[in-house]
Write a protein that holds these residues in place. Structure first.
Motif, short mmCIF file in Angstrom:
data_model
loop_
_atom_site.label_atom_id
_atom_site.label_comp_id
_atom_site.label_asym_id
_atom_site.label_seq_id
_atom_site.Cartn_x
_atom_site.Cartn_y
_atom_site.Cartn_z
N PHE A 196 25.99 38.75 -54.37
CA PHE A 196 25.96 40.20 -54.53
C PHE A 196 24.55 40.74 -54.29
O PHE A 196 23.59 40.26 -54.89
CB PHE A 196 26.43 40.57 -55.94
N GLY A 197 24.45 41.76 -53.44
CA GLY A 197 23.16 42.38 -53.14
C GLY A 197 22.93 42.47 -51.65
O GLY A 197 23.72 41.99 -50.84
N GLY A 198 21.83 43.11 -51.27
CA GLY A 198 21.47 43.21 -49.86
C GLY A 198 22.46 44.01 -49.04
O GLY A 198 22.65 43.74 -47.86
N PHE A 199 23.06 45.04 -49.62
CA PHE A 199 24.12 45.76 -48.92
C PHE A 199 23.56 46.63 -47.79
O PHE A 199 22.59 47.36 -47.96
CB PHE A 199 24.93 46.61 -49.89
N SER A 200 24.22 46.52 -46.63
CA SER A 200 23.77 47.24 -45.44
C SER A 200 24.83 48.14 -44.85
O SER A 200 24.53 48.92 -43.95
CB SER A 200 23.31 46.23 -44.37
N GLY A 201 26.08 48.03 -45.32
CA GLY A 201 27.14 48.86 -44.79
C GLY A 201 28.21 49.11 -45.83
O GLY A 201 28.42 48.29 -46.73
N ILE A 202 28.90 50.26 -45.72
CA ILE A 202 29.98 50.57 -46.65
C ILE A 202 31.02 51.42 -45.94
O ILE A 202 30.70 52.22 -45.05
CB ILE A 202 29.45 51.31 -47.91
N GLU A 203 32.28 51.21 -46.31
CA GLU A 203 33.39 52.05 -45.86
C GLU A 203 34.24 52.39 -47.08
O GLU A 203 34.57 51.52 -47.88
CB GLU A 203 34.25 51.33 -44.81
N ILE A 204 34.60 53.67 -47.21
CA ILE A 204 35.43 54.17 -48.30
C ILE A 204 36.72 54.72 -47.71
O ILE A 204 36.69 55.41 -46.68
CB ILE A 204 34.72 55.28 -49.09
N THR A 205 37.85 54.41 -48.32
CA THR A 205 39.11 54.95 -47.82
C THR A 205 39.16 56.46 -48.02
O THR A 205 38.41 57.02 -48.84
CB THR A 205 40.31 54.30 -48.54
N GLY A 206 40.04 57.13 -47.28
CA GLY A 206 40.08 58.58 -47.27
C GLY A 206 40.35 59.22 -48.60
O GLY A 206 39.96 60.37 -48.84
N ASP A 207 41.01 58.48 -49.52
CA ASP A 207 41.27 59.02 -50.85
C ASP A 207 40.21 58.62 -51.87
O ASP A 207 40.29 58.98 -53.05
CB ASP A 207 42.65 58.59 -51.36
N GLY A 208 39.19 57.88 -51.42
CA GLY A 208 38.07 57.52 -52.28
C GLY A 208 38.35 56.43 -53.29
O GLY A 208 37.55 56.23 -54.21
N THR A 209 39.45 55.69 -53.13
CA THR A 209 39.85 54.73 -54.16
C THR A 209 39.55 53.27 -53.82
O THR A 209 39.64 52.41 -54.70
CB THR A 209 41.35 54.84 -54.46
N ARG A 210 39.18 52.98 -52.58
CA ARG A 210 38.93 51.59 -52.19
C ARG A 210 37.67 51.52 -51.33
O ARG A 210 37.27 52.51 -50.69
CB ARG A 210 40.12 50.98 -51.46
N PHE A 211 37.05 50.32 -51.30
CA PHE A 211 35.80 50.15 -50.57
C PHE A 211 35.76 48.81 -49.84
O PHE A 211 36.41 47.83 -50.23
CB PHE A 211 34.60 50.23 -51.51
N HIS A 212 34.97 48.78 -48.77
CA HIS A 212 34.47 47.58 -48.12
C HIS A 212 32.95 47.71 -48.16
O HIS A 212 32.41 48.76 -47.78
CB HIS A 212 34.90 47.47 -46.66
N ALA A 213 32.24 46.69 -48.60
CA ALA A 213 30.78 46.72 -48.67
C ALA A 213 30.23 45.45 -48.05
O ALA A 213 30.59 44.33 -48.46
CB ALA A 213 30.30 46.88 -50.11
N LEU A 214 29.34 45.61 -47.08
CA LEU A 214 28.80 44.50 -46.28
C LEU A 214 27.38 44.18 -46.70
O LEU A 214 26.54 45.08 -46.81
CB LEU A 214 28.83 44.88 -44.80
N THR A 215 27.09 42.88 -46.91
CA THR A 215 25.71 42.47 -47.18
C THR A 215 25.04 42.03 -45.88
O THR A 215 25.70 41.80 -44.87
CB THR A 215 25.65 41.29 -48.17
#
Length: 301
Positions: free
Chosen positions: A39-58
């Motif tokens: 966990f850490g070093g995050f460089s990218g993020i995507e949030i679903t259109g309803d704001g309830t789910r995420f993808h986070a890239l290190t």
């Protein structure tokens, strides 16, 4: 005849009050902690259109996914990790941190396909399954100013399926950034975006309004980081109707590197995530803004 994206932009422009300017309102900054050693070093993020789910890239080739709990006002209460994938090469071999595994940009297709940009060995790859082998695209050209640690950090996916990338650096502080697009099986120069001195692209996204959003960073040494978010209509004719929506003060936020624009054209939300560089002096911040339109001039907050 205009295509669907152009028509949507025309309708949004017609619906906006005359002279209305986009305004960014800071909603909250959530400090995200998790006990996974990756966990850490995050460089990218995507949030679903309803704001309830995420993808986070290190930046060490790990992709965290999960759900988001919010309060009645829509502010983040917690992010719950449900899965972590260690990204692999085309043979299914997990990527090591460093030259081969320096993952930076993230884009999520409507069918769930994950696109990732890497620097070090500059390339763009797709994942039908983040736990499976990658599907690399033809290598984009290395542009003037790029280096092993300054590659294609800003990656975005347009509604028509075109992938768009912007390098972290250009040839000089006055040289515009070259924007590349992948379509019809090949990379080509799409346009150029003005460079303002030390402001460097670190993330990008297309919002539900069809506009292009560019997250930029300025490093001030002991004074930490400043962040800036620009919004524009971006096509082969170049940037149009550009606005600086957010410009933070030094040390107001940590090292913001990833951005996701979601919601609806009338009620846009912006989520940004910081790279803590795996240092105890830094932290993982998830910063959110709401973008509305007002007769007031846009103000950073």
């Amino acid at each position: 005849m205009p295509d669907r994206r152009q028509l949507a932009l025309i309708l949004i422009a017609l619906a906006a009050p005359a002279g209305a300017e986009p305004v960014a309102q800071h909603l909250a900054t959530h400090i995200w902690r998790h006990d996974d050693p990756q966990f850490g070093g995050f460089s990218g993020i995507e949030i679903t259109g309803d704001g309830t789910r995420f993808h986070a890239l290190t930046d060490r080739a790990h992709l965290f996914t999960g759900r988001i709990d919010r309060d009645a006002a829509g502010r983040i209460i917690a992010l719950h990790v449900e899965d972590r994938a260690h990204l692999s090469d085309r043979h299914g071999t997990p990527l090591p941190a460093g030259h081969l595994g320096d993952s930076e940009g993230l884009a999520l297709a409507p069918d769930g396909r994950v696109w990732v940009s890497f620097e070090g060995l500059h390339r763009i790859v797709g994942y039908g399954d983040p736990h499976g082998p990658s599907d690399p695209l033809p290598r984009p050209p290395v542009l003037p100013g790029m280096s092993a640690n300054a590659g294609f950090e800003a990656l975005a996916l347009r509604e028509d399926g075109t992938l768009v990338i912007v390098p972290e650096r250009s040839a000089s502080a006055t040289t515009p950034f070259t924007v590349l697009a992948f379509r019809d099986g090949a990379w080509s120069e799409m346009t150029q975006i003005r460079r303002d001195g030390n402001w460097l692209p670190v993330g990008a996204d297309y919002g539900p309004d069809g506009r292009f959003y560019l997250l930029e960073r300025d490093f001030l040494g002991p004074l930490g980081f400043r962040s800036r978010l620009r919004s524009m209509v971006l096509d082969a004719e170049g940037p149009q109707d550009e606005h600086i929506l957010i410009e933070s003060a030094p040390m107001q936020f940590d090292n913001l590197e990833g951005v996701s624009v979601w919601g609806s054209p009338e009620d846009l939300r912006v989520t940004m995530i910081s790279d803590d560089n795996f240092l105890f002096l830094q932290r993982t911040e998830v910063v959110e803004y709401r973008i509305t339109r007002s007769d007031r001039q846009a103000q950073g907050n």
